[in-house]
Motif scaffolding. Structure first.
Motif, PDB file in Angstrom:
ATOM      1  N   MET A   1      39.476  35.442  40.689  1.00 39.50           N
ATOM      2  CA  MET A   1      39.601  36.808  41.243  1.00 39.50           C
ATOM      3  C   MET A   1      40.657  37.366  40.222  1.00 39.50           C
ATOM      4  SD  MET A   1      40.019  38.963  43.253  1.00 39.50           S
ATOM      5  CE  MET A   1      40.816  40.576  42.874  1.00 39.50           C
ATOM      6  N   LEU A   2      41.952  36.218  39.537  1.00 33.46           N
ATOM      7  CA  LEU A   2      42.679  36.944  38.570  1.00 33.46           C
ATOM      8  C   LEU A   2      42.069  37.047  37.568  1.00 33.46           C
ATOM      9  CD1 LEU A   2      45.876  34.784  39.524  1.00 33.46           C
ATOM     10  CD2 LEU A   2      45.587  37.195  39.772  1.00 33.46           C
ATOM     11  N   GLY A   3      41.064  36.259  36.996  1.00 31.08           N
ATOM     12  CA  GLY A   3      40.261  36.177  35.874  1.00 31.08           C
ATOM     13  C   GLY A   3      39.550  37.428  35.787  1.00 31.08           C
ATOM     14  N   LEU A   4      38.880  38.039  36.792  1.00 33.57           N
ATOM     15  CA  LEU A   4      38.147  39.259  36.654  1.00 33.57           C
ATOM     16  C   LEU A   4      39.266  40.386  36.649  1.00 33.57           C
ATOM     17  CD1 LEU A   4      35.417  40.566  37.597  1.00 33.57           C
ATOM     18  CD2 LEU A   4      36.274  40.696  39.836  1.00 33.57           C
ATOM     19  N   LEU A   5      40.449  40.284  37.267  1.00 35.50           N
ATOM     20  CA  LEU A   5      41.538  41.597  36.912  1.00 35.50           C
ATOM     21  C   LEU A   5      41.824  41.227  35.431  1.00 35.50           C
ATOM     22  CD1 LEU A   5      43.787  41.295  40.257  1.00 35.50           C
ATOM     23  CD2 LEU A   5      42.036  43.079  39.488  1.00 35.50           C
ATOM     24  N   ALA A   6      41.988  40.082  34.931  1.00 36.33           N
ATOM     25  CA  ALA A   6      42.412  40.081  33.522  1.00 36.33           C
ATOM     26  C   ALA A   6      41.271  40.511  32.615  1.00 36.33           C
ATOM     27  CB  ALA A   6      42.838  38.674  33.118  1.00 36.33           C
ATOM     28  N   TYR A   7      40.434  40.551  32.933  1.00 31.90           N
ATOM     29  CA  TYR A   7      39.156  40.929  31.859  1.00 31.90           C
ATOM     30  C   TYR A   7      39.347  42.406  32.108  1.00 31.90           C
ATOM     31  CZ  TYR A   7      34.662  41.941  30.016  1.00 31.90           C
ATOM     32  OH  TYR A   7      33.779  42.583  29.251  1.00 31.90           O
ATOM     33  N   GLY A   8      39.219  42.818  33.405  1.00 33.70           N
ATOM     34  CA  GLY A   8      39.240  44.312  33.482  1.00 33.70           C
ATOM     35  C   GLY A   8      40.445  45.052  32.871  1.00 33.70           C
ATOM     36  N   TRP A   9      41.411  44.363  32.830  1.00 32.81           N
ATOM     37  CA  TRP A   9      42.626  44.958  32.347  1.00 32.81           C
ATOM     38  C   TRP A   9      42.556  44.756  30.777  1.00 32.81           C
ATOM     39  CZ3 TRP A   9      46.901  42.572  29.357  1.00 32.81           C
ATOM     40  CH2 TRP A   9      47.735  43.304  29.258  1.00 32.81           C
ATOM     41  N   LEU A  10      41.995  43.742  30.178  1.00 34.51           N
ATOM     42  CA  LEU A  10      41.984  43.772  28.824  1.00 34.51           C
ATOM     43  C   LEU A  10      40.736  44.612  27.954  1.00 34.51           C
ATOM     44  CD1 LEU A  10      41.904  39.782  28.308  1.00 34.51           C
ATOM     45  CD2 LEU A  10      43.629  41.528  27.503  1.00 34.51           C
ATOM     46  N   THR A  11      39.879  45.038  29.085  1.00 36.47           N
ATOM     47  CA  THR A  11      38.880  45.976  28.428  1.00 36.47           C
ATOM     48  C   THR A  11      39.111  47.451  29.294  1.00 36.47           C
ATOM     49  OG1 THR A  11      37.363  45.159  30.393  1.00 36.47           O
ATOM     50  CG2 THR A  11      37.134  44.152  28.370  1.00 36.47           C
ATOM     51  N   ASP A  12      40.372  47.522  29.676  1.00 36.69           N
ATOM     52  CA  ASP A  12      40.516  48.774  30.277  1.00 36.69           C
ATOM     53  C   ASP A  12      39.630  49.386  31.204  1.00 36.69           C
ATOM     54  OD1 ASP A  12      42.861  49.317  28.298  1.00 36.69           O
ATOM     55  OD2 ASP A  12      41.544  50.408  26.906  1.00 36.69           O
ATOM     56  N   PHE A  13      39.369  48.147  31.892  1.00 34.40           N
ATOM     57  CA  PHE A  13      38.377  48.378  33.176  1.00 34.40           C
ATOM     58  C   PHE A  13      37.260  49.242  32.825  1.00 34.40           C
ATOM     59  CE2 PHE A  13      42.789  47.720  34.867  1.00 34.40           C
ATOM     60  CZ  PHE A  13      42.562  46.456  35.597  1.00 34.40           C
ATOM     61  N   ALA A  14      36.693  48.975  31.590  1.00 35.32           N
ATOM     62  CA  ALA A  14      35.234  49.664  31.165  1.00 35.32           C
ATOM     63  C   ALA A  14      34.182  49.180  32.143  1.00 35.32           C
ATOM     64  CB  ALA A  14      35.273  49.296  29.983  1.00 35.32           C
ATOM     65  N   SER A  15      33.941  47.675  32.371  1.00 31.82           N
ATOM     66  CA  SER A  15      32.811  47.378  33.390  1.00 31.82           C
ATOM     67  C   SER A  15      33.388  46.624  34.499  1.00 31.82           C
ATOM     68  CB  SER A  15      32.190  46.165  32.515  1.00 31.82           C
ATOM     69  OG  SER A  15      32.962  45.122  32.110  1.00 31.82           O
ATOM     70  N   VAL A  16      34.646  46.865  34.810  1.00 29.85           N
ATOM     71  CA  VAL A  16      35.269  46.260  36.210  1.00 29.85           C
ATOM     72  C   VAL A  16      35.803  47.512  36.840  1.00 29.85           C
ATOM     73  CG1 VAL A  16      36.848  44.763  37.150  1.00 29.85           C
ATOM     74  CG2 VAL A  16      35.877  43.840  35.475  1.00 29.85           C
TER      75      VAL A  16
END
Length: 137
Positions: free
Chosen positions: A1-16
Protein backbone atom coordinates in the motif's frame (compact mmCIF):
# COMPACT_ATOMS: atom_id res chain seq x y z
CA UNK A 1 0.00 0.00 0.00
CA UNK A 2 2.68 2.49 1.01
CA UNK A 3 4.83 1.38 -1.91
CA UNK A 4 1.98 2.11 -4.31
CA UNK A 5 1.49 5.56 -2.79
CA UNK A 6 5.24 6.26 -2.87
CA UNK A 7 5.46 5.25 -6.53
CA UNK A 8 2.48 7.45 -7.35
CA UNK A 9 4.04 10.38 -5.53
CA UNK A 10 7.42 9.91 -7.25
CA UNK A 11 5.76 9.84 -10.67
CA UNK A 12 3.33 12.69 -9.95
CA UNK A 13 0.52 10.13 -9.95
CA UNK A 14 0.82 9.64 -13.71
CA UNK A 15 -0.11 5.95 -13.60
CA UNK A 16 -1.54 5.68 -10.08
CA UNK A 17 -4.95 7.30 -9.97
CA UNK A 18 -7.46 7.99 -7.27
CA UNK A 19 -9.44 4.85 -8.15
CA UNK A 20 -6.36 2.64 -7.78
CA UNK A 21 -5.53 4.21 -4.42
CA UNK A 22 -9.08 3.66 -3.16
CA UNK A 23 -9.08 0.05 -4.39
CA UNK A 24 -5.76 -0.57 -2.61
CA UNK A 25 -7.05 1.03 0.60
CA UNK A 26 -10.23 -1.05 0.31
CA UNK A 27 -8.22 -4.25 -0.13
CA UNK A 28 -6.00 -3.41 2.85
CA UNK A 29 -9.03 -2.62 5.00
CA UNK A 30 -10.77 -5.81 3.87
CA UNK A 31 -7.63 -7.78 4.78
CA UNK A 32 -7.76 -6.40 8.32
CA UNK A 33 -11.45 -7.26 8.68
CA UNK A 34 -10.88 -10.77 7.29
CA UNK A 35 -8.00 -11.29 9.70
CA UNK A 36 -10.11 -10.38 12.72
CA UNK A 37 -13.11 -12.38 11.51
CA UNK A 38 -11.18 -15.57 10.69
CA UNK A 39 -9.33 -15.56 14.01
CA UNK A 40 -12.55 -15.01 15.91
CA UNK A 41 -14.42 -17.64 13.89
CA UNK A 42 -11.76 -20.35 14.22
CA UNK A 43 -11.61 -19.82 17.97
CA UNK A 44 -15.35 -20.38 18.14
CA UNK A 45 -15.17 -23.41 15.82
CA UNK A 46 -12.73 -25.12 18.18
CA UNK A 47 -15.04 -24.79 21.15
CA UNK A 48 -14.31 -21.30 22.41
CA UNK A 49 -16.88 -18.78 23.55
CA UNK A 50 -17.27 -15.24 22.26
CA UNK A 51 -15.06 -14.21 25.15
CA UNK A 52 -12.32 -16.53 23.84
CA UNK A 53 -12.68 -14.95 20.39
CA UNK A 54 -12.08 -11.51 21.85
CA UNK A 55 -9.17 -12.90 23.87
CA UNK A 56 -7.62 -14.32 20.70
CA UNK A 57 -7.96 -10.98 18.95
CA UNK A 58 -6.50 -8.97 21.85
CA UNK A 59 -3.78 -11.54 22.58
CA UNK A 60 -2.75 -11.69 18.94
CA UNK A 61 -2.41 -7.92 18.71
CA UNK A 62 -0.49 -7.66 21.98
CA UNK A 63 1.73 -10.60 21.04
CA UNK A 64 2.55 -9.06 17.67
CA UNK A 65 3.58 -5.79 19.32
CA UNK A 66 5.66 -7.57 21.97
CA UNK A 67 7.39 -9.67 19.31
CA UNK A 68 8.46 -6.72 17.15
CA UNK A 69 11.98 -6.39 18.65
CA UNK A 70 12.86 -9.90 17.41
CA UNK A 71 13.92 -9.49 13.76
CA UNK A 72 11.94 -11.01 10.88
CA UNK A 73 9.67 -13.52 12.69
CA UNK A 74 9.17 -11.95 16.11
CA UNK A 75 5.82 -10.34 15.41
CA UNK A 76 4.48 -13.46 13.69
CA UNK A 77 5.49 -15.78 16.52
CA UNK A 78 4.30 -13.22 19.07
CA UNK A 79 0.92 -12.99 17.37
CA UNK A 80 0.51 -16.78 17.32
CA UNK A 81 1.53 -17.20 20.96
CA UNK A 82 -0.53 -14.19 22.00
CA UNK A 83 -3.63 -15.49 20.21
CA UNK A 84 -3.27 -18.86 21.93
CA UNK A 85 -2.73 -17.35 25.37
CA UNK A 86 -5.49 -14.78 24.95
CA UNK A 87 -8.07 -17.31 23.79
CA UNK A 88 -7.09 -19.88 26.40
CA UNK A 89 -7.09 -17.44 29.32
CA UNK A 90 -10.37 -15.81 28.34
CA UNK A 91 -12.01 -19.18 27.70
CA UNK A 92 -10.73 -20.64 30.97
CA UNK A 93 -12.14 -17.65 32.85
CA UNK A 94 -15.49 -18.44 31.22
CA UNK A 95 -15.72 -22.26 31.27
CA UNK A 96 -13.22 -23.24 34.00
CA UNK A 97 -12.23 -26.23 31.84
CA UNK A 98 -8.62 -26.60 30.71
CA UNK A 99 -9.48 -28.87 27.76
CA UNK A 100 -11.97 -26.37 26.36
CA UNK A 101 -9.50 -23.51 26.91
CA UNK A 102 -6.73 -25.42 25.12
CA UNK A 103 -9.07 -26.19 22.20
CA UNK A 104 -10.01 -22.53 21.92
CA UNK A 105 -6.32 -21.59 22.01
CA UNK A 106 -5.49 -24.08 19.27
CA UNK A 107 -8.34 -22.71 17.16
CA UNK A 108 -6.97 -19.21 17.70
CA UNK A 109 -3.53 -20.27 16.45
CA UNK A 110 -5.01 -21.92 13.36
CA UNK A 111 -7.21 -18.90 12.76
CA UNK A 112 -4.25 -16.55 13.05
CA UNK A 113 -2.27 -18.67 10.56
CA UNK A 114 -5.14 -18.81 8.05
CA UNK A 115 -5.74 -15.08 8.51
CA UNK A 116 -2.06 -14.34 7.84
CA UNK A 117 -2.27 -16.32 4.60
CA UNK A 118 -5.37 -14.38 3.59
CA UNK A 119 -3.67 -11.05 4.31
CA UNK A 120 -0.68 -12.13 2.23
CA UNK A 121 -3.10 -12.80 -0.62
CA UNK A 122 -4.55 -9.28 -0.33
CA UNK A 123 -1.03 -7.85 -0.19
CA UNK A 124 -0.06 -9.75 -3.35
CA UNK A 125 -3.06 -8.29 -5.18
CA UNK A 126 -2.00 -4.79 -4.12
CA UNK A 127 1.55 -5.60 -5.24
CA UNK A 128 0.32 -6.76 -8.65
CA UNK A 129 -1.64 -3.52 -8.96
CA UNK A 130 1.62 -1.65 -8.32
CA UNK A 131 3.45 -3.66 -10.96
CA UNK A 132 0.74 -2.90 -13.51
CA UNK A 133 0.92 0.79 -12.57
CA UNK A 134 4.68 0.73 -13.19
CA UNK A 135 4.20 -1.03 -16.52
CA UNK A 136 1.69 1.64 -17.62
CA UNK A 137 3.92 4.50 -16.51
Amino acid sequence: MLGLLAYGWLTDFASVGVAMIFVAIGLAFTGEIVEAWIGFRMTRRYGGSKRAGWGALAGGLIGAVVGVPVPIIGSVVGALVGAFVGAAVFEYSHSRRADVAAGAGWGAVLGRAVAAAAKIGFALVIGVMGVFAMMRG
